[in-house]
Design a protein around this motif. Structure first.
Motif, PDB file in Angstrom:
ATOM      1  N   LYS C  10       0.819  -1.194   0.000  1.00 48.15           N
ATOM      2  CA  LYS C  10       0.000   0.000   0.000  1.00 48.15           C
ATOM      3  C   LYS C  10       0.866   1.262   0.000  1.00 48.15           C
ATOM      4  O   LYS C  10       0.593   2.216  -0.705  1.00 48.15           O
ATOM      5  N   THR C  11       1.943   1.221   0.806  1.00 54.48           N
ATOM      6  CA  THR C  11       2.792   2.411   0.924  1.00 54.48           C
ATOM      7  C   THR C  11       3.410   2.775  -0.414  1.00 54.48           C
ATOM      8  O   THR C  11       3.589   3.933  -0.721  1.00 54.48           O
ATOM      9  N   ASN C  12       3.735   1.747  -1.215  1.00 55.32           N
ATOM     10  CA  ASN C  12       4.322   2.050  -2.501  1.00 55.32           C
ATOM     11  C   ASN C  12       3.356   2.788  -3.395  1.00 55.32           C
ATOM     12  O   ASN C  12       3.730   3.704  -4.105  1.00 55.32           O
ATOM     13  N   PHE C  13       2.110   2.369  -3.343  1.00 52.84           N
ATOM     14  CA  PHE C  13       1.106   3.069  -4.121  1.00 52.84           C
ATOM     15  C   PHE C  13       1.021   4.516  -3.678  1.00 52.84           C
ATOM     16  O   PHE C  13       0.930   5.422  -4.478  1.00 52.84           O
ATOM     17  N   LYS C  14       1.067   4.700  -2.370  1.00 54.18           N
ATOM     18  CA  LYS C  14       0.985   6.044  -1.825  1.00 54.18           C
ATOM     19  C   LYS C  14       2.094   6.905  -2.396  1.00 54.18           C
ATOM     20  O   LYS C  14       1.871   8.001  -2.856  1.00 54.18           O
ATOM     21  N   LYS C  15       3.328   6.356  -2.379  1.00 52.43           N
ATOM     22  CA  LYS C  15       4.470   7.133  -2.826  1.00 52.43           C
ATOM     23  C   LYS C  15       4.289   7.603  -4.259  1.00 52.43           C
ATOM     24  O   LYS C  15       4.527   8.758  -4.584  1.00 52.43           O
ATOM     25  N   ILE C  16       3.886   6.668  -5.138  1.00 52.59           N
ATOM     26  CA  ILE C  16       3.722   7.032  -6.535  1.00 52.59           C
ATOM     27  C   ILE C  16       2.619   8.064  -6.651  1.00 52.59           C
ATOM     28  O   ILE C  16       2.744   9.049  -7.379  1.00 52.59           O
ATOM     29  N   GLY C  17       1.572   7.886  -5.886  1.00 52.64           N
ATOM     30  CA  GLY C  17       0.469   8.843  -5.887  1.00 52.64           C
ATOM     31  C   GLY C  17       0.947  10.233  -5.548  1.00 52.64           C
ATOM     32  O   GLY C  17       0.566  11.204  -6.204  1.00 52.64           O
ATOM     33  N   VAL C  18       1.842  10.312  -4.587  1.00 52.53           N
ATOM     34  CA  VAL C  18       2.290  11.624  -4.132  1.00 52.53           C
ATOM     35  C   VAL C  18       2.996  12.395  -5.244  1.00 52.53           C
ATOM     36  O   VAL C  18       2.854  13.600  -5.362  1.00 52.53           O
ATOM     37  N   ILE C  19       3.735  11.682  -6.105  1.00 53.56           N
ATOM     38  CA  ILE C  19       4.421  12.361  -7.206  1.00 53.56           C
ATOM     39  C   ILE C  19       3.407  13.118  -8.059  1.00 53.56           C
ATOM     40  O   ILE C  19       3.634  14.238  -8.477  1.00 53.56           O
ATOM     41  N   PHE C  20       2.250  12.475  -8.280  1.00 50.58           N
ATOM     42  CA  PHE C  20       1.269  13.135  -9.125  1.00 50.58           C
ATOM     43  C   PHE C  20       0.471  14.176  -8.364  1.00 50.58           C
ATOM     44  O   PHE C  20      -0.129  15.053  -8.959  1.00 50.58           O
ATOM     45  N   LEU C  21       0.477  14.054  -7.033  1.00 48.50           N
ATOM     46  CA  LEU C  21      -0.230  15.060  -6.252  1.00 48.50           C
ATOM     47  C   LEU C  21       0.622  16.310  -6.102  1.00 48.50           C
ATOM     48  O   LEU C  21       0.128  17.378  -5.816  1.00 48.50           O
ATOM     49  N   ASN C  22       1.933  16.138  -6.280  1.00 49.71           N
ATOM     50  CA  ASN C  22       2.812  17.298  -6.174  1.00 49.71           C
ATOM     51  C   ASN C  22       2.735  18.083  -7.468  1.00 49.71           C
ATOM     52  O   ASN C  22       3.204  17.648  -8.512  1.00 49.71           O
ATOM     53  N   LYS C  23       2.144  19.272  -7.394  1.00 47.84           N
ATOM     54  CA  LYS C  23       1.848  20.043  -8.604  1.00 47.84           C
ATOM     55  C   LYS C  23       3.116  20.378  -9.365  1.00 47.84           C
ATOM     56  O   LYS C  23       3.190  20.220 -10.569  1.00 47.84           O
ATOM     57  N   THR C  24       4.139  20.856  -8.638  1.00 46.38           N
ATOM     58  CA  THR C  24       5.374  21.279  -9.285  1.00 46.38           C
ATOM     59  C   THR C  24       5.976  20.139 -10.099  1.00 46.38           C
ATOM     60  O   THR C  24       6.298  20.301 -11.277  1.00 46.38           O
ATOM     61  N   ALA C  25       6.106  18.980  -9.443  1.00 46.44           N
ATOM     62  CA  ALA C  25       6.702  17.842 -10.121  1.00 46.44           C
ATOM     63  C   ALA C  25       5.872  17.480 -11.346  1.00 46.44           C
ATOM     64  O   ALA C  25       6.411  17.180 -12.412  1.00 46.44           O
ATOM     65  N   PHE C  26       4.583  17.548 -11.196  1.00 49.16           N
ATOM     66  CA  PHE C  26       3.702  17.119 -12.276  1.00 49.16           C
ATOM     67  C   PHE C  26       3.833  18.040 -13.489  1.00 49.16           C
ATOM     68  O   PHE C  26       3.995  17.575 -14.614  1.00 49.16           O
ATOM     69  N   ILE C  27       3.810  19.343 -13.248  1.00 48.06           N
ATOM     70  CA  ILE C  27       3.935  20.281 -14.364  1.00 48.06           C
ATOM     71  C   ILE C  27       5.290  20.100 -15.043  1.00 48.06           C
ATOM     72  O   ILE C  27       5.385  20.011 -16.268  1.00 48.06           O
ATOM     73  N   GLY C  28       6.351  19.995 -14.234  1.00 50.66           N
ATOM     74  CA  GLY C  28       7.685  19.778 -14.780  1.00 50.66           C
ATOM     75  C   GLY C  28       7.719  18.526 -15.639  1.00 50.66           C
ATOM     76  O   GLY C  28       8.266  18.514 -16.754  1.00 50.66           O
ATOM     77  N   PHE C  29       7.102  17.474 -15.103  1.00 53.60           N
ATOM     78  CA  PHE C  29       7.078  16.195 -15.804  1.00 53.60           C
ATOM     79  C   PHE C  29       6.382  16.342 -17.158  1.00 53.60           C
ATOM     80  O   PHE C  29       6.883  15.859 -18.183  1.00 53.60           O
ATOM     81  N   ILE C  30       5.236  17.055 -17.180  1.00 49.16           N
ATOM     82  CA  ILE C  30       4.491  17.225 -18.426  1.00 49.16           C
ATOM     83  C   ILE C  30       5.321  18.010 -19.446  1.00 49.16           C
ATOM     84  O   ILE C  30       5.395  17.648 -20.625  1.00 49.16           O
ATOM     85  N   ILE C  31       6.004  19.065 -18.972  1.00 50.72           N
ATOM     86  CA  ILE C  31       6.828  19.863 -19.888  1.00 50.72           C
ATOM     87  C   ILE C  31       7.914  18.993 -20.526  1.00 50.72           C
ATOM     88  O   ILE C  31       8.072  18.960 -21.751  1.00 50.72           O
ATOM     89  N   ILE C  32       8.635  18.264 -19.670  1.00 52.81           N
ATOM     90  CA  ILE C  32       9.734  17.440 -20.176  1.00 52.81           C
ATOM     91  C   ILE C  32       9.200  16.359 -21.104  1.00 52.81           C
ATOM     92  O   ILE C  32       9.775  16.068 -22.157  1.00 52.81           O
ATOM     93  N   LEU C  33       8.072  15.770 -20.720  1.00 51.38           N
ATOM     94  CA  LEU C  33       7.477  14.716 -21.543  1.00 51.38           C
ATOM     95  C   LEU C  33       7.127  15.262 -22.922  1.00 51.38           C
ATOM     96  O   LEU C  33       7.432  14.628 -23.952  1.00 51.38           O
ATOM     97  N   THR C  34       6.528  16.457 -22.951  1.00 52.38           N
ATOM     98  CA  THR C  34       6.135  17.049 -24.234  1.00 52.38           C
ATOM     99  C   THR C  34       7.353  17.263 -25.123  1.00 52.38           C
ATOM    100  O   THR C  34       7.355  16.888 -26.308  1.00 52.38           O
ATOM    101  N   ILE C  35       8.402  17.850 -24.543  1.00 50.18           N
ATOM    102  CA  ILE C  35       9.595  18.126 -25.344  1.00 50.18           C
ATOM    103  C   ILE C  35      10.244  16.827 -25.812  1.00 50.18           C
ATOM    104  O   ILE C  35      10.688  16.704 -26.954  1.00 50.18           O
ATOM    105  N   THR C  36      10.259  15.835 -24.906  1.00 51.38           N
ATOM    106  CA  THR C  36      10.839  14.543 -25.284  1.00 51.38           C
ATOM    107  C   THR C  36      10.065  13.928 -26.440  1.00 51.38           C
ATOM    108  O   THR C  36      10.660  13.447 -27.417  1.00 51.38           O
ATOM    109  N   LEU C  37       8.740  13.955 -26.334  1.00 50.32           N
ATOM    110  CA  LEU C  37       7.919  13.386 -27.406  1.00 50.32           C
ATOM    111  C   LEU C  37       8.181  14.122 -28.718  1.00 50.32           C
ATOM    112  O   LEU C  37       8.304  13.502 -29.765  1.00 50.32           O
TER     113      LEU C  37
END
Ligand SMILES: Nc1ncnc2c1ncn2[C@@H]1O[C@H](COP(=O)(O)OP(=O)(O)O)[C@@H](O)[C@H]1O
Ligand SMILES: Nc1ncnc2c1ncn2[C@@H]1O[C@H](COP(=O)(O)OP(=O)(O)O)[C@@H](O)[C@H]1O
Ligand code: SF4
Ligand SMILES: [Mg+2]
Ligand SMILES: [Mg+2]
Lengths: 305, 239, 291
Positions: C10-37
Motif C-alpha cells: 500500500k505504501t508504494n502506491f501512496k508514494k507514486i500517488g504523491v508524485i502526481f499530487l505534487n503540482k510542481t513535479a507534475f507540471i515539470g514532468f508534463i513539460i519534459i514529456l512534451t519536449i521529449t515526445l
C-alpha cells in the motif's frame, strides 16, 4: 480561583489537518482558561497536540491546518484578527519560547538576536534595545561580555536562557514555552527549573516531563490524543489524580513503580478517547464524556459523573 | 562478562586535529554476568564513548577490553565479527536506529543475514516471527517502514534486532530518553524481563537518577571522562 | 506469508500517488514529456530540417510553417523538434556520465575519508575557483583543435567540469549518512565496510542524487545552448537551439520568430527540469514525515 482574572480563554477549539489521504483532527473540543499570574503546565505524550495548541494561539499553524472555535485574549477573538493585528500581539503581548536551541540564527550574535523583538515592537534604537537585553542577560546569569558571541559558542542550557530572555524582553502578558527541557540532562534541567521559578509571568508551559511540571506549575492540564482530559491544581494532581490516564502516567514514573499504561488499539474510537486503554471502562464510556467539574478540578471521565 | 581496563579515548577535532577532547580518561569498568550497571552523568561526560569502546565500535587510544577473559582490543574486523554476536547496542534515538529505506522485517533479519545463520528463507522468517513475539509486537508491523511506527514500537524493533544473535551483553545508550513516561516504563520492563529470560548483562546509560535507582545493581557516576563514584545498589523494581 | 513481503504494498502506491499530487513535479514532468515526445516523434510530425527553400525565407509563423522559416527558408518547427532530440540526448548523456563518475568518486572519498578525501577536496576547490562556463569554453577550444567531432568534444568538455558537482554533493551526503545512528547499529551487528556501503549508504544517497541529476539536466541544457550560441557547440547545419538563437540575432527586428522559438524552448526546458527536480525533492526527501 474564580475571583482571578482570566487572561486567555480557549473555547471549543478544534484544529484539523487536511491531508491528501485523510483529515486528522490534532486538537479537539479544547476548553481552557489561563488566569493572570498563574503557571499552567500542559502535559501529555508526544503527538497529543500540545505544540499545535500553542501554535494555534499565535496563529502560526502550518498552511494545511484549519482551526475553529474561539481564542479570547483581552476581549478579542484571536482567530478573527487579521495578519497585521496578529503581528502586534505576537512577540509583544504573547511570546513564544520555542523548543530548544535550533531556533537561534547561527550567523547573528546572541545579543543582537535577543534584542530584535524590543527593537521591532518598541521602535527604539538598536543600542537601547541591546542595553535592555543585557539587563535581562544579567538577570539570567549570562555574562555580559558574551552577548557578542554566536549561538554555537553557547552551551545548550545557556542557549535556552537566551531564548527565555528574548521571550521576556518585550514584557509580554503571556508566555508560551514549548518543551523547555527537552533533551537536557538533570543538571541543566535544574537550572531551567530555577529560571522558570524566577519568572513572574502568566505562562503556559508545555512539557512531557512530569517532574519538571511538578516543580514549576500552579495548575496542570493533561492532554491526550488532542483532547484535554483533566485540569487540576498541581498539588491535587500529584497527590490524587482524577482521570485514569493521569493515574497511569504517574504510575509509570520510575519512582512510583514503573508500571506502564496498557497498550491500546490506536485506531479512531467513538466515545471516550481513552477507552481502549482504560482499566475502568464500562458501557457508558461509548458516549463521549463532557468536561466535568469535580471540586476545583475538571475531568473528562464518566467515573466522576 | 566484560571488562575495560584503563581505557582512554581522545578525540582530535578542528583543522589538523589541533584541539583535543579527552572523552574517556583512564576508566576501569567491569560488568558481571546478569548484572545491570547503570552509568549516569551529564551529557558530554563520555558515557556513550565508553559504551562504544566496550563494544569495540571505537578503538581506545590505550587500555584493554576483555570479553569473558579474552582480550579483544586488537582484533581485526573478521575476528571481531565473532564477538559482535555476543555484544549488542541499543542506541538513544530509535527514530534513527533503523535504515529508513528498509522494511521492519528486513531490518530484523539483517543480523541473521550478516552472519549467514540460515540458508532457507523459511528458517529466517520463523526466527523473525519468534523475535517479534518476544518484544510483544504485532507481525503486521513487519511490512512497514520505520517512519510508519511510533517511537515505542521502533525501540521494540531495535531490541528485537539486537536479540537476534543471542547476545550476552547489551549496551543500552539512553534507550528511553526520547520516549514518553508510559512507553519508557514498558520498554524498561521489557528489557528487565528479557534480562531474566536470557541471562543478559546490561550497561545501561541514562541521566535519569530515578530510573537508575529503579533498575540498577550497580551505579557508576561519570564526570568529564572519569569515573567519579561507583556503588553497589539494590534495584527497586523486582519483576 | 512471504508473498506479502514481495507484494507491492500500500505504501508504494501512496508514494507514486504523491508524485502526481505534487503540482510542481507534475507540471515539470508534463513539460519534459512534451519536449521529449517532440524530439522522438520529430521525423514523423515535422518536415526535413535541412531542406532550404530560398523562396520561402523569413516567413512568419503560418499554418504551413508553424513557427515560420529562417534566413535560409528552413522550417523552424522542424529544426526545433529535431533540436530537441539533440539537446535532450546531450543533456542526458552528459548528466549520466558526470553522475556516475562524480558520485562514485564522491562516495569513496566521503566513506573512507583520509588522504583520498584530502586530495578530492583540493581538486574540488580548484574547480570551484574557476567559473565553470569559462572552463567549458577553454576545454572546447582545446579539444576542437585536436578532434573534429563537435558532439564528442562538447560531451567531454562538459563532463570534465560537471562531475565535480556530483562528487561534492555525494561526498557530503555520504559523510552525513555515515554519521547516522543506524550505520553505527549495523556495525555493532557485525557488518563489514562493503555491506554498509552497498546496502545502506548508497541506497540512501540515491534519491538526493537523482534530484541533483534532474536539476543538473537543466543547467546542462543551458551550457549546451550557450556554447551553441557562441558557435562553439554543435556545428551547423545540425539543428541545435543555441546555434539557432545565434543565427537569428541578425534578424531580431525583421523576423523575431527566428530567435523567439529556440529561446522559448531553451527557457521552458530548463524550467521543466527545475520544476521536476524541486518537486521530486519534496516527494523523495520529505517522505520521512508521518502522515
Ligand atoms: N504539519 C502537519 N501535518 C499533519 N499533521 C500534523 C502536522 N503537524 C502535526 N501534526 C499532527 O498533529 C498531532 C499533534 O502534534 P504536536 O502538537 O506536535 O504534538 P506534541 O507537541 O504534543 O508532541 C500529531 O499527531 C501530528 O501527527
Ligand atoms: N566522534 C567524535 N568526534 C569528536 N568528539 C567527540 C566524538 N564523539 C564524542 N565526542 C566528544 O567526547 C565527549 C564525550 O561525548 P559522549 O561520550 O557522547 O558523552 P555522553 O554520552 O556522556 O553525553 C564530548 O565532549 C563529545 O563532544
Ligand atoms: S470515561 Fe470511561 S473509558 Fe474514559 S477514562 Fe473514564 S472510565 Fe475510562
Ligand atoms: Mg511538541
Ligand atoms: Mg550519549
Amino acid at each position: 480561583m474564580s475571583l482571578k482574572k482570566e487572561i486567555l480563554s480557549i473555547e471549543d477549539l478544534r484544529v484539523v489537518f487536511k491531508n491528501p489521504f485523510k483529515n486528522v483532527a490534532a486538537v479537539k473540543d479544547v476548553d481552557l482558561k489561563i488566569y493572570e499570574g498563574e503557571k499552567l503546565a500542559l502535559i501529555g505524550e508526544s503527538g497529543s497536540g500540545k505544540s499545535i495548541l500553542a501554535l494555534s494561539v499565535l496563529r502560526l499553524l502550518p498552511k494545511n491546518a484549519e482551526s475553529s472555535g474561539k481564542i479570547i485574549f483581552k476581549g478579542k477573538n484571536l482567530l478573527e484578527l487579521n495578519e497585521s493585528e496578529m503581528r502586534e500581539i505576537r512577540g509583544k503581548q504573547i511570546a513564544l519560547i520555542p523548543q530548544n536551541q535550533a531556533s537561534l540564527n547561527p550567523v547573528l550574535t546572541v545579543g543582537f538576536q535577543a534584542s530584535e523583538p524590543i527593537f521591532h515592537h518598541f521602535k527604539v534604537n538598536k543600542k537601547v534595545a541591546f542595553d535592555k537585553i543585557l539587563k535581562l542577560f544579567k538577570f539570567f546569569k549570562i555574562p555580559e561580555n558574551r552577548a557578542k558571541e554566536y549561538p554555537h559558542q553557547f552551551s545548550g542550557g545557556m542557549r535556552q536562557r537566551v531564548l527565555v530572555s528574548m521571550g521576556l524582553s518585550t514584557n509580554p502578558d503571556l508566555i508560551l514555552a514549548d518543551e523547555p527541557t527537552k533533551g537536557l540532562d538533570f543538571t541543566k534541567k535544574n537550572k531551567i527549573i530555577e529560571i522558570f521559578n524566577k519568572i513572574n509571568k502568566t505562562s503556559l508551559i508545555i512539557t512531557h516531563d512530569l517532574h519538571f511540571a511538578q516543580k514549576i506549575s500552579d495548575r496542570i492540564a493533561v492532554m491526550y490524543r488532542g483532547e484535554i482530559v483533566e485540569i487540576s491544581s498541581s498539588k491535587d494532581f500529584f497527590c490524587s489524580p482524577l482521570h485514569p490516564y493521569s493515574r497511569g502516567l504517574l504510575n509509570s514514573l520510575p519512582s512510583r513503580g514503573l508500571k506502564p499504561i496498557k497498550e491500546g488499539r490506536r485506531k479512531y474510537i467513538k466515545g471516550c478517547i481513552f477507552r481502549d486503554r482504560c482499566d475502568f471502562s464500562y458501557k457508558r464510556c461509548r458516549i463521549k464524556p463532557p468536561l466535568l467539574n469535580v471540586n476545583s478540578s475538571f475531568v473528562r471521565c464518566w467515573l466522576y459523573d | 562478562m566484560i571488562e575495560g581496563v584503563s581505557l582512554r579515548k581522545v578525540f582530535k577535532i578542528g583543522i589538523l586535529g589541533r584541539k583535543k577532547i579527552v572523552a574517556v580518561d583512564n576508566v576501569n569498568i567491569k560488568i558481571k554476568d546478569r548484572e545491570t550497571v547503570v552509568l549516569v552523568g551529564e551529557s558530554g561526560s563520555g558515557k556513550s564513548t565508553l559504551g562504544k569502546l566496550l563494544l569495540m565500535l571505537l578503538k581506545p587510544d590505550s587500555g584493554r577490553v576483555y570479553f569473558k577473559g579474552v582480550d579483544i582490543t586488537d582484533l581485526n574486523q573478521r575476528d571481531l565479527k565473532k564477538f559482535r554476536r555476543k555484544m549488542q547496542l541499543i542506541p538513544q534515538n530509535p527514530e534513527d536506529a533503523l535504515d529508513p529505506r528498509w522494511r521492519i522485517y528486513d531490518s530484523i533479519a539483517e543480523p541473521l543475514r550478516i552472519h549467514k545463520l540460515f540458508d532457507k528463507k523459511e528458517e529466517e522468517e520463523n526466527r523473525v516471527f519468534e523475535l517479534i513475539e518476544m518484544v510483544n509486537l504485532d507481525d503486521e508491523l513487519l511490512n512497514r517502514y520505520p517512519h510508519e511506527l511510533s517511537g515505542g514500537e521502533l525501540q521494540r524493533v531495535v531490541i528485537a534486532r539486537a536479540l537476534a544473535l543471542n547476545p550476552e551483553f547489551i549496551v543500552c545508550d539512553e534507550p528511553t530518553s526520547m520516549l514518553d513516561v508510559s512507553t519508557q516504563a514498558s520498554i524498561v520492563r521489557l528489557l528487565l524481563r528479557l534480562q531474566r529470560k536470557f541471562n543478559l548483562s546490561y550497561l545501561f546509560i541514562t541521566h535519569d537518577i530515578e530510573l537508575a535507582n529503579a533498575i540498577a545493581d550497580k551505579i557508576v557516576v561519570m564526570h568529564r571522562g572519569r569515573i567519579l563514584s561507583e556503588a553497589k545498589h539494590r534495584r527497586k523494581i523486582i519483576l | 506469508m512471504f508473498k506479502t513481503f514481495s507484494e507491492f504494498s500500500k505504501t508504494n502506491f501512496k508514494k507514486i500517488g504523491v508524485i502526481f499530487l505534487n503540482k510542481t513535479a507534475f507540471i515539470g514532468f508534463i513539460i519534459i514529456l512534451t519536449i521529449t515526445l517532440m524530439g522522438i516523434l520529430a521525423p514523423l510530425i515535422a518536415c526535413d530540417p535541412y531542406e532550404a527553400d530560398i523562396s520561402e525565407r523569413l516567413q512568419p509563423p503560418s499554418l504551413k510553417h508553424l513557427f515560420g522559416t529562417d534566413e535560409l527558408g528552413r522550417d523552424i518547427f522542424a529544426r526545433i523538434a529535431h533540436g530537441a532530440k539533440t539537446t535532450l540526448l546531450l543533456a542526458l548523456t552528459i548528466s549520466l556520465l558526470s553522475m556516475i563518475i562524480g558520485s562514485i568518486i564522491g562516495a569513496i572519498s566521503g566513506y573512507y575519508g583520509g588522504k583520498i578525501d584530502d586530495l578530492l577536496g583540493r581538486i574540488i576547490d580548484t574547480f570551484l575557483a574557476i567559473p565553470e562556463f569559462v572552463l567549458n569554453i577553454a576545454l572546447v577550444g582545446v579539444l576542437s583543435a585536436a578532434y573534429s567531432d563537435s558532439i564528442l568534444n562538447i560531451v567531454v568538455a562538459i563532463v570534465l567540469t560537471n562531475w565535480v558537482t556530483y562528487a561534492r554533493v555525494t561526498r557530503g551526503i555520504v559523510m552525513s549518512i555515515k554519521e547516522r545512528e543506524f550505520i553505527l547499529c549495523t556495525k555493532a551487528l557485525g557488518a563489514g565496510d562493503s555491506w554498509i556501503l552497498f546496502k545502506h549508504i548508497i541506497p540512501n544517497a540515491i534519491s538526493p542524487i537523482i534530484v541533483l541529476a534532474t536539476l543538473n539536466m537543466g543547467s546542462v541544457v543551458m551550457t549546451v545552448a550557450s556554447l551553441g550560441f557562441l558557435g562553439l557547440g554543435i556545428q551547423p547545419p545540425t539543428p541545435e537551439w543555441g546555434q539557432m538563437l545565434n543565427s537569428g540575432k541578425n534578424y531580431i527586428t525583421t523576423a523575431p520568430w527566428i530567435m523567439f522559438f529556440p529561446g522559448f524552448f531553451i527557457a521552458i526546458s530548463i524550467l521543466g527540469f527545475n520544476m521536476l527536480g524541486e518537486g521530486l525533492r519534496d516527494v523523495l526527501e520529505k517522505r520521512n514525515i508521518k502522515y
